[in-house]
Design a protein around this motif. Structure first.
Motif, PDB file in Angstrom:
ATOM      1  N   TYR A 274      41.996  48.842  35.652  1.00 21.54           N
ATOM      2  CA  TYR A 274      41.998  47.474  35.145  1.00 21.54           C
ATOM      3  C   TYR A 274      40.588  46.935  35.029  1.00 21.54           C
ATOM      4  CZ  TYR A 274      46.872  47.904  36.561  1.00 21.54           C
ATOM      5  OH  TYR A 274      48.159  48.336  36.721  1.00 21.54           O
ATOM      6  N   GLU A 278      41.427  41.401  33.540  1.00 17.50           N
ATOM      7  CA  GLU A 278      42.796  41.665  33.974  1.00 17.50           C
ATOM      8  C   GLU A 278      42.958  41.431  35.469  1.00 17.50           C
ATOM      9  OE1 GLU A 278      44.163  45.056  30.747  1.00 17.50           O
ATOM     10  OE2 GLU A 278      43.004  45.637  32.500  1.00 17.50           O
ATOM     11  N   PRO A 284      47.624  43.096  36.805  1.00 10.83           N
ATOM     12  CA  PRO A 284      48.149  44.330  37.407  1.00 10.83           C
ATOM     13  C   PRO A 284      49.486  44.171  38.126  1.00 10.83           C
ATOM     14  CG  PRO A 284      45.814  44.118  37.847  1.00 10.83           C
ATOM     15  CD  PRO A 284      46.260  42.817  37.245  1.00 10.83           C
ATOM     16  N   ARG A 294      48.715  53.757  32.585  1.00 18.29           N
ATOM     17  CA  ARG A 294      47.272  53.804  32.824  1.00 18.29           C
ATOM     18  C   ARG A 294      46.913  54.878  33.846  1.00 18.29           C
ATOM     19  NH1 ARG A 294      44.724  47.837  32.196  1.00 18.29           N
ATOM     20  NH2 ARG A 294      46.163  47.022  30.647  1.00 18.29           N
TER      21      ARG A 294
END
Length: 309
Positions: A274, A278, A284, A294
């Motif tokens: 991240y 973010e 998250p 991810r």
């Protein structure tokens, strides 16, 4: 300088370190240079967070950690007292019981609020602290041991002899105090609930085929179907031994806590997953499916041979 190992009750390393420092300051001791509990922290990202702090530990963080411990101890004592009072039926005991219950409710609320923005701090050497002296001693000095053993939760010393310098150097090189981040995702549904919700989403998606709304709805189905806990644990076992992030991946933990899929990753991996924007927007915490996509991406980026089965 010399080092000695002190054994403490597991889980109280940081409290013992703090109390021992207070005792030594009170008596004006100049023999002890430093006390090590080897603290690390886990930043917890959950629904309701108002901030995420990934900075290094400081004295305020330690103070907040100890404050949480004191609240927990107070709650435990009140609950024990309540259990004992339940044995009595007289008016005074019943009135006192209600007072204790009110205190428990108040402390429980305070604990939840404090925990919401407090790092989860622990020691990486469970059950021990290291005491470094300014002077060379072969044996643990009797007068110092008298002070040390007066501190609650100190249980003894594994050896009265000092730790050789080469062993101390090797220990500090090997010990890993890398912070971790715990992410708590959406609540798990039962099999029946998952099927019901999936069918409802499919029904709505069929009404908007070919639109962006359909994509959003189909991703919700992917989220329901994603078993992050099982997948992460399988990938830890399957990762190639030559993968450059193998050690960090093996440190990842995945489990179910309070019906939520929960994943704990080293800070280095989290910062690869991240970006700063973010993190600050708490993105998250929103989707286990997005996290998993991810995670696979960075894993494959470091090793093309990762098993995806």
């Amino acid at each position: 300088m010399t080092y000695f190992v002190v054994q403490v009750r597991s889980g109280t390393e940081i409290e013992v370190k703090d109390m021992l420092n207070n005792v030594l300051n009170r008596v004006g001791d100049s023999m002890v240079k430093a006390i090590y509990a080897m603290e690390t922290f886990t930043e917890i990202i959950r629904d309701g967070n108002t901030a995420v702090d990934l900075s290094e530990l400081n004295s305020e963080d330690i103070s907040e950690h100890l404050y949480v411990k004191r609240i927990q101890a107070g709650l435990n004592n009140l609950r024990i007292a309540c259990d004992k009072l339940k044995e009595y039926k007289d008016a005074n005991s019943l009135a006192l019981l209600e007072t204790y219950k009110d205190s428990i409710r108040g402390l429980s609320k305070e604990l939840r609020e404090v925990r919401m923005n407090t790092k989860k701090i622990s020691s990486v050497i469970s059950g021990y602290i290291l005491v470094e002296l300014n002077v060379d001693f072969y044996y643990f000095p009797d007068n110092l041991w008298h002070l040390v053993k007066s501190v609650p939760n100190v249980t003894g010393i594994p050896s009265k002899y000092n730790v050789p310098q080469e062993e101390v150097d090797a220990f500090f090189q090997q010990v890993d105090t890398t912070p971790e981040v715990e992410m708590q995702f959406e609540e798990l549904l039962s099999s029946e609930e998952a099927v019901e919700v999936r069918n409802e989403i499919l029904y709505e998606a069929n009404k908007v085929i070919g639109t962006d709304e359909e994509k959003v709805l189909l991703e919700k189905i992917d989220i329901i179907a994603t078993d992050v806990v099982e997948s992460i644990n399988e990938m830890k076992n399957d990762i190639n031994s030559s993968n450059s992030i193998k050690r960090n991946v093996e440190r990842c933990k995945a489990y179910i806590r309070r019906k939520r899929q929960t994943v704990v990753v080293p800070l280095d991996i989290f910062l690869n997953l991240y970006n700063d924007i973010e993190v600050q927007s708490l993105f998250p915490a929103q989707s286990s499916f997005e996290f998993f996509k991810r995670f696979i991406s960075i894993l494959c980026g470091h090793d093309k041979m990762v098993s995806m089965e």
